[in-house]
Design a protein around this motif. Structure first.
Motif, short mmCIF file in Angstrom:
data_model
loop_
_atom_site.label_atom_id
_atom_site.label_comp_id
_atom_site.label_asym_id
_atom_site.label_seq_id
_atom_site.Cartn_x
_atom_site.Cartn_y
_atom_site.Cartn_z
N LEU A 2 22.91 -8.02 18.33
CA LEU A 2 21.87 -8.44 19.27
C LEU A 2 22.29 -8.19 20.70
O LEU A 2 21.46 -7.82 21.54
N GLU A 3 23.58 -8.37 20.97
CA GLU A 3 24.08 -8.11 22.32
C GLU A 3 23.88 -6.65 22.69
O GLU A 3 23.45 -6.33 23.80
N ARG A 4 24.15 -5.76 21.75
CA ARG A 4 23.97 -4.32 22.02
C ARG A 4 22.50 -3.98 22.23
O ARG A 4 22.17 -3.17 23.10
N LEU A 5 21.62 -4.56 21.42
CA LEU A 5 20.19 -4.32 21.62
C LEU A 5 19.75 -4.82 22.99
O LEU A 5 19.01 -4.13 23.70
N HIS A 6 20.20 -6.02 23.34
CA HIS A 6 19.82 -6.61 24.63
C HIS A 6 20.34 -5.76 25.79
O HIS A 6 19.62 -5.50 26.76
N GLU A 7 21.58 -5.32 25.69
CA GLU A 7 22.16 -4.49 26.75
C GLU A 7 21.46 -3.13 26.81
O GLU A 7 21.43 -2.50 27.87
N GLY A 8 20.91 -2.70 25.70
CA GLY A 8 20.18 -1.43 25.68
C GLY A 8 18.76 -1.54 26.20
O GLY A 8 18.01 -0.56 26.22
N GLY A 9 18.36 -2.74 26.61
CA GLY A 9 17.03 -2.91 27.20
C GLY A 9 15.98 -3.44 26.24
O GLY A 9 14.82 -3.58 26.61
N ILE A 61 14.43 -9.95 14.16
CA ILE A 61 15.19 -9.43 15.30
C ILE A 61 14.67 -10.05 16.59
O ILE A 61 15.44 -10.44 17.47
N GLY A 62 13.37 -10.18 16.71
CA GLY A 62 12.78 -10.82 17.89
C GLY A 62 13.24 -12.27 18.05
O GLY A 62 13.56 -12.70 19.15
N ASN A 63 13.28 -12.99 16.93
CA ASN A 63 13.76 -14.38 17.00
C ASN A 63 15.23 -14.43 17.41
O ASN A 63 15.63 -15.29 18.21
N GLY A 64 16.02 -13.54 16.87
CA GLY A 64 17.43 -13.49 17.25
C GLY A 64 17.60 -13.16 18.73
O GLY A 64 18.42 -13.78 19.42
N LEU A 65 16.85 -12.20 19.20
CA LEU A 65 16.93 -11.83 20.63
C LEU A 65 16.45 -12.96 21.51
O LEU A 65 17.02 -13.22 22.56
N ARG A 66 15.41 -13.65 21.07
CA ARG A 66 14.89 -14.79 21.86
C ARG A 66 15.98 -15.85 22.00
O ARG A 66 16.21 -16.39 23.08
N THR A 67 16.68 -16.13 20.92
CA THR A 67 17.78 -17.09 20.96
C THR A 67 18.90 -16.60 21.86
O THR A 67 19.46 -17.36 22.65
N TYR A 68 19.22 -15.33 21.75
CA TYR A 68 20.29 -14.74 22.57
C TYR A 68 19.92 -14.79 24.07
O TYR A 68 20.77 -15.06 24.90
N GLU A 69 18.66 -14.55 24.36
CA GLU A 69 18.21 -14.53 25.76
C GLU A 69 18.26 -15.92 26.39
O GLU A 69 18.43 -16.04 27.60
N LYS A 70 18.13 -16.95 25.59
CA LYS A 70 18.19 -18.32 26.13
C LYS A 70 19.62 -18.70 26.31
O LYS A 70 20.09 -19.37 27.10
#
Length: 70
Positions: A2-9, A61-70
């Motif tokens: 998830l960190e890689r996805l987030h860093e990739g935009g 994946i969206g739920n995981g990213l949402r959690t990561y973003e918080k």
């Protein structure tokens, strides 16, 4: 991951959008396969189910990213 996805935009909203688009694509592929191929309804159903299985993955994946973003 998830960190890689987030860093990739990629953001949670992008994954949710991909999930909803895959639902629409599933219905569209089923309809087109049913009406444009001679293989019959069984093949159209398989296409629709195959693409329809993508949606839960994108939503997860969206739920995981949402959690990561918080």
């Amino acid at each position: 991951m998830l960190e890689r996805l987030h860093e990739g935009g990629i953001r949670a909203e992008h994954a949710y959008l991909a999930g909803f688009l895959s639902i629409g694509l599933s219905v569209t592929s089923w309809f087109l396969s049913k009406h444009m191929e001679r293989a019959g309804v069984a093949r159209a159903d398989r296409w629709g189910i195959f693409i329809g299985e993508w949606a839960p993955t994108f939503f997860a994946i969206g739920n995981g990213l949402r959690t990561y973003e918080k």
